[in-house]
Motif scaffolding. Sequence first.
Motif, short mmCIF file in Angstrom:
data_model
loop_
_atom_site.label_atom_id
_atom_site.label_comp_id
_atom_site.label_asym_id
_atom_site.label_seq_id
_atom_site.Cartn_x
_atom_site.Cartn_y
_atom_site.Cartn_z
N THR A 1 7.11 -1.15 8.90
CA THR A 1 7.17 -0.97 7.45
C THR A 1 7.78 0.37 7.10
OG1 THR A 1 5.15 -2.32 7.26
CG2 THR A 1 5.81 -1.02 5.34
N CYS A 2 7.39 1.42 7.80
CA CYS A 2 7.98 2.74 7.55
C CYS A 2 9.48 2.72 7.80
CB CYS A 2 7.30 3.80 8.42
SG CYS A 2 5.55 4.06 8.08
N ASP A 3 9.91 2.05 8.86
CA ASP A 3 11.33 1.97 9.16
C ASP A 3 12.08 1.19 8.08
OD1 ASP A 3 10.95 3.42 11.44
OD2 ASP A 3 10.91 1.68 12.78
N ALA A 4 11.44 0.17 7.52
CA ALA A 4 12.08 -0.60 6.45
C ALA A 4 12.31 0.28 5.22
CB ALA A 4 11.22 -1.81 6.09
N VAL B 1 0.84 -1.20 0.00
CA VAL B 1 0.00 0.00 0.00
C VAL B 1 0.87 1.25 0.00
CG1 VAL B 1 -1.70 1.31 1.33
CG2 VAL B 1 -1.91 -1.18 1.13
N ALA B 2 1.92 1.25 0.82
CA ALA B 2 2.81 2.40 0.88
C ALA B 2 3.48 2.65 -0.47
CB ALA B 2 3.87 2.18 1.96
N PHE B 3 3.89 1.57 -1.13
CA PHE B 3 4.55 1.70 -2.43
C PHE B 3 3.57 2.22 -3.48
CE2 PHE B 3 6.10 0.03 -6.47
CZ PHE B 3 7.43 0.43 -6.44
N ALA B 4 2.34 1.71 -3.45
CA ALA B 4 1.34 2.12 -4.45
C ALA B 4 0.95 3.58 -4.29
CB ALA B 4 0.11 1.22 -4.35
N HIS B 5 0.83 4.05 -3.04
CA HIS B 5 0.40 5.43 -2.80
C HIS B 5 1.58 6.40 -2.65
CE1 HIS B 5 -3.29 3.22 -1.78
NE2 HIS B 5 -3.94 4.36 -1.95
N GLY B 6 2.80 5.87 -2.59
CA GLY B 6 3.95 6.75 -2.39
C GLY B 6 3.95 7.42 -1.04
N GLU B 7 3.36 6.77 -0.06
CA GLU B 7 3.23 7.35 1.28
C GLU B 7 4.01 6.49 2.27
OE1 GLU B 7 3.08 9.79 3.56
OE2 GLU B 7 1.40 10.41 2.28
N ALA C 1 0.50 9.14 8.25
CA ALA C 1 -0.28 9.14 7.00
C ALA C 1 -0.56 7.71 6.55
CB ALA C 1 0.49 9.90 5.92
N LEU C 2 0.42 6.83 6.69
CA LEU C 2 0.21 5.44 6.29
C LEU C 2 -0.76 4.73 7.23
CD1 LEU C 2 1.04 3.26 4.27
CD2 LEU C 2 2.98 2.71 5.76
N ARG C 3 -0.77 5.15 8.48
CA ARG C 3 -1.69 4.55 9.44
C ARG C 3 -3.14 4.83 9.05
NH1 ARG C 3 -0.57 5.96 15.58
NH2 ARG C 3 1.46 5.13 14.93
#
Length: 412
Positions: free
Chosen positions: A74-77, A36-42, A47-49
Motif C-alpha cells: 500500500t505504501c508503494d502504491a 486508513v492511510a488516506f484518512a490519517h495522511g500517513e 508509521a502505517l504499520r
Amino acid sequence: MKLVVQIRLLPTPVQAAALEATLRACNEAATWVGEVAFAHGEFKNFALRKLTYEQVKSRWGLGAQAAQHTIKKTCDAYATLRANLTAGRLGRPGSVRHRRATQKPVVFRPLGAQPYDDRMLSWQLAERTVSVWTTGGRMKNVAFTAVPEQLATLARYRRGESDLICRDGRWFLNATCEVPEAPLNTDPVDFLGIDLGVVNIATTSDGKIMAGRGLNRIRARERTLRAKLQRKNTPSARRRLKKRRRKEARRAKDINHKIAKHVVAEAERTGRGIALEDLTGIRERVRLRKPQRATLHSWSFHQLGSFIAYKARRAGVPVVHVDPAYTSRTCAECGRIDQANRVSQARFACRNCGFVDHADRNGSRNIRARAWELWRRGAPSTAPAPPPRQRDGAGRKRSITASDARCASPGL
C-alpha cells in the motif's frame, strides 16, 4: 543486474481456489490499509504499520510476513501515485483527472499481485514444485513449469522475493533473479546507430531495416475487430473480446525482444556500442490528426529501448542516447540540414550534395555520428538501470506497477 523470470504454476482446482482466496484477502486488506492511510495522511511504512498491523492479521487472517508485505504494498502504491502526480502524468493540479487521483484512496484489484519472500515461499527445483503460504495454511506440492533457460536462471540466480499473479485464470510466479553483468566495453571501435519509427520499427546504420508494416496491419485489424465486437456487445462478443485481450501486446513484445536481441548481438560481435534516440516526451510534443493517434500511441518504442538497454548491460555493450533533433533532415554525408531533404517517408535526397539514401538509414547514420562524438568527449554509457524499486518490510527491493493498484483516476 536484476531480471524477472516468469514461472507458470499448475495448481489443482483445490490449490487454485486456495490461492485465489489468499489474493482476495490480501488485496481486500490492502484496500482497507489504503483507506486508513488516506484518512490519517500517513503513508510511511513503519508509521502505517502501527495503525493497521494487528487488525490486518486478526481481521483477514494474514500471517506476520503477509501482513507486512500488504502494508508495504500500500505504501508503494501511494509512492507511485505521488511520482505520477509529480511527473504530470495525471493532469495539471486542479484538473478533473488530478482531483480524482488525489481525493480518493487507492483501491487494489481483488486479484492484484502479492509479494512473497522466502519465509512464505520455498522452491523445490528438482521436483518442480513450490510450497506456498495461503490463508488456509501452508500449501505444498504446487507444480510449476518453465522453459529450460528460465529454470537454469532460476536455479543459479534467484534472489529476494517473488510476486504471485493471477492473469485470466492462469497462475504465475514472477521471481527476481540477480544476474551478473559482463564487463562494460570501454573502448568500442564504433557505434551502431538505431533509428526508431512507426513504419520501420528499427533501422540500423548498417542498412538493416526491421519493418513494422506487418505489425501495423495486425494492429489496424485488431482495432477494427475490437470496435465491431464492442458495438455488438452480445455475450459471445464479450467472450471473444476477453479471449483476444493482451494478444496484440504480446505480439509486439515478442517482436521487440527479437529486434533487441539482434541489435545487441550484432554490436557485441563487432565490438561496437549502440546509439539510440532519446524520445522522452515525444507523445506530448507531437500533434496528429485523430486517425493517426492510435498508431502513434500504440508505438512501443520505450519498450524496445528498455529491452535493448538491459540486454546491452548484460552483454557489456555501451549504450548512448542522443538528441534526435533534425536527424531526419540532416545529410549524413555533407551535414546540410534542410527540411526539403526528406522527400518522402522512405526517401532522402540532399539538396546540397545530391546524396540519396533510405531516409531511416540516413537518420541512423546521423545518430551513430552523434553518439560517437559524445563518446569521444567522455560521455558515459547511458544504458538506464531498471526502474527504481521500493524496499519491502524485510529490506529487499521490489517494484510496484500500476496494475497492482489503481485509484479513481484511470491513469493509475
